[in-house]
Scaffold this motif. Structure first.
Motif, PDB file in Angstrom:
ATOM      1  N   LEU A   1      16.417  49.698 -56.140  1.00  0.00           N
ATOM      2  CA  LEU A   1      16.058  48.535 -56.943  1.00  0.00           C
ATOM      3  C   LEU A   1      16.364  47.255 -56.170  1.00  0.00           C
ATOM      4  O   LEU A   1      17.139  47.255 -55.216  1.00  0.00           O
ATOM      5  CB  LEU A   1      16.840  48.546 -58.264  1.00  0.00           C
ATOM      6  CG  LEU A   1      16.561  49.708 -59.223  1.00  0.00           C
ATOM      7  CD1 LEU A   1      17.520  49.645 -60.409  1.00  0.00           C
ATOM      8  CD2 LEU A   1      15.114  49.670 -59.709  1.00  0.00           C
ATOM      9  N   THR A   2      15.760  46.162 -56.605  1.00  0.00           N
ATOM     10  CA  THR A   2      16.031  44.864 -55.994  1.00  0.00           C
ATOM     11  C   THR A   2      16.469  43.881 -57.077  1.00  0.00           C
ATOM     12  O   THR A   2      15.668  43.506 -57.928  1.00  0.00           O
ATOM     13  CB  THR A   2      14.786  44.306 -55.285  1.00  0.00           C
ATOM     14  OG1 THR A   2      14.344  45.263 -54.313  1.00  0.00           O
ATOM     15  CG2 THR A   2      15.102  43.007 -54.577  1.00  0.00           C
ATOM     16  N   PRO A   3      17.746  43.482 -57.070  1.00  0.00           N
ATOM     17  CA  PRO A   3      18.820  43.952 -56.184  1.00  0.00           C
ATOM     18  C   PRO A   3      19.248  45.382 -56.530  1.00  0.00           C
ATOM     19  O   PRO A   3      18.978  45.864 -57.630  1.00  0.00           O
ATOM     20  CB  PRO A   3      19.948  42.956 -56.464  1.00  0.00           C
ATOM     21  CG  PRO A   3      19.697  42.515 -57.882  1.00  0.00           C
ATOM     22  CD  PRO A   3      18.209  42.473 -58.046  1.00  0.00           C
ATOM     23  N   SER A   4      19.894  46.044 -55.593  1.00  0.00           N
ATOM     24  CA  SER A   4      20.346  47.414 -55.835  1.00  0.00           C
ATOM     25  C   SER A   4      21.433  47.423 -56.904  1.00  0.00           C
ATOM     26  O   SER A   4      22.221  46.489 -57.022  1.00  0.00           O
ATOM     27  CB  SER A   4      20.856  48.046 -54.542  1.00  0.00           C
ATOM     28  OG  SER A   4      21.890  47.267 -53.968  1.00  0.00           O
ATOM     29  N   LEU A   5      21.443  48.477 -57.695  1.00  0.00           N
ATOM     30  CA  LEU A   5      22.256  48.525 -58.919  1.00  0.00           C
ATOM     31  C   LEU A   5      23.609  49.188 -58.692  1.00  0.00           C
ATOM     32  O   LEU A   5      23.688  50.323 -58.202  1.00  0.00           O
ATOM     33  CB  LEU A   5      21.486  49.279 -60.000  1.00  0.00           C
ATOM     34  CG  LEU A   5      22.183  49.512 -61.341  1.00  0.00           C
ATOM     35  CD1 LEU A   5      22.479  48.186 -62.030  1.00  0.00           C
ATOM     36  CD2 LEU A   5      21.321  50.416 -62.232  1.00  0.00           C
TER      37      LEU A   5
END
Length: 340
Positions: free
Chosen positions: A289-293
């Motif tokens: 994901l953007t940002p990474s979770l």
């Protein structure tokens, strides 16, 4: 009606080879290429044969029951991994599980009497557990949401402890007058007739309520159905209600976190920069994901695998006490929250 001789003629092998190729207990003595050719011809001719080895009288036979529908299980990868762990352990331990029983269709307790053990995934009512125990004492519950007053064995994770740790960490980015919100759902108990009754408060919700009370913090709790859409709506409401006071959100699953991140994006907010975000599950997509979770890894296959081994030990030994097995989760820090 096709016969073994018909198959042997078309496959250009002896009737004995056909017999061994179609016998699950003897097919290892036939070359894989020959075996596949024989099976293909048998299928084309409509010849009926057993494709699985029949369990011996010494083989343990377990029942696996779930409160989830096939659609729910398909949508929620957490439970798929749990069931995968059960089947993986069954293969390793050579334990027979003939099918999965879905409680929505109703369940008669006496139907479980002849199984060596019963593994249940999901939340069933305490009355259902008591009814099942009258016919089978070897019951293992996997992530059932409660301990059922020690009526049966339970395999679970340390969700309450993980929640408290997450809130302690989020408090480092939220002052006392700022808010740490919580988004989650409750659990529905299922009865033997397949009906859903009262909701059980999730242990993470209770941990959040206890933590905010102990730290004299304002609560900002949104109880929702377990859908990404509802999580998105809940986050929109939190942003509208609390504005800049909202500094962090803890959500109870990664699919819900996607909804929270979408709501932030629509309000020109960035998870991890404007609002810290931590989730539960640590499913594979979280790092992309953007940002990474940032997500808390929960045992999934491990829960199922352990439940099968615990059921096996229960079936082979005599004991009159219940056992609770806890497999701890762990934090996987990424861009939506990095501890200071």
């Amino acid at each position: 009606m096709a016969t073994i001789k018909d198959i042997s003629k078309l496959a250009n092998v002896s009737p004995g080879t056909v017999s061994r190729a179609l016998n699950p207990n003897k097919r290892e003595f036939v070359a894989s290429e020959t075996r596949n050719r024989v099976k293909q011809i048998a299928d084309q001719l409509g010849y009926h044969y057993y494709d699985r080895a029949k369990p011996s009288k010494d083989t343990l036979n377990f029942a696996v029951i779930t409160t989830l529908t096939l659609e729910e299980e398909t949508r929620d990868e957490y439970w798929r991994f749990v069931r995968h762990g059960i089947y993986e352990a069954a293969r390793t331990e050579k334990i027979n599980i003939s099918k999965i029983i879905r409680m929505q269709a109703g369940l008669h307790p006496q139907d479980l009497a002849n199984y060596d053990a019963v593994i249940i995934t999901g939340t069933v009512s305490e009355s259902a557990v008591k009814s099942l125990k009258k016919f089978n004492q070897h019951i293992i519950l996997v992530d059932a949401g409660t301990h059922y007053h020690n009526l049966v064995d339970v395999v679970d994770s340390n969700l309450a402890e993980l929640t408290t740790t997450a809130l302690n960490q989020l408090s480092t980015v939220a002052n006392d007058d700022e808010l740490i919100a919580f988004i989650g759902g409750n659990r529905k108990e299922m009865g033997l007739d397949g009906s859903l009754s009262k909701g059980i408060t999730d242990v993470r919700t209770m941990a959040y309520e206890n933590w905010t009370k102990a730290h004299h913090r304002q609560t900002a709790f949104k109880e929702i159905d377990w859908t990404t859409k509802d999580a998105m709506q809940a986050t929109m409401e939190l942003i509208t209600e609390y504005g800049n006071k909202l500094r962090a959100i803890l959500v109870t699953s990664d699919p819900l976190a996607i909804g929270a991140m979408k709501a932030m994006s629509q309000n020109h907010l960035i998870a991890g920069k404007d609002i810290a975000l931590i989730s539960f599950d640590d499913l594979e997509f979280t790092s992309y994901l953007t940002p990474s979770l940032t997500s808390i890894w929960l045992p999934k296959s491990e829960l199922g695998y352990t439940a099968l081994l615990q059921a096996e030990m229960f079936a082979k030994t005599k004991r009159n006490w219940s056992v609770r097995t806890i497999i701890p989760g762990s934090f996987k820090y990424r861009e939506t929250f990095l501890p200071q």
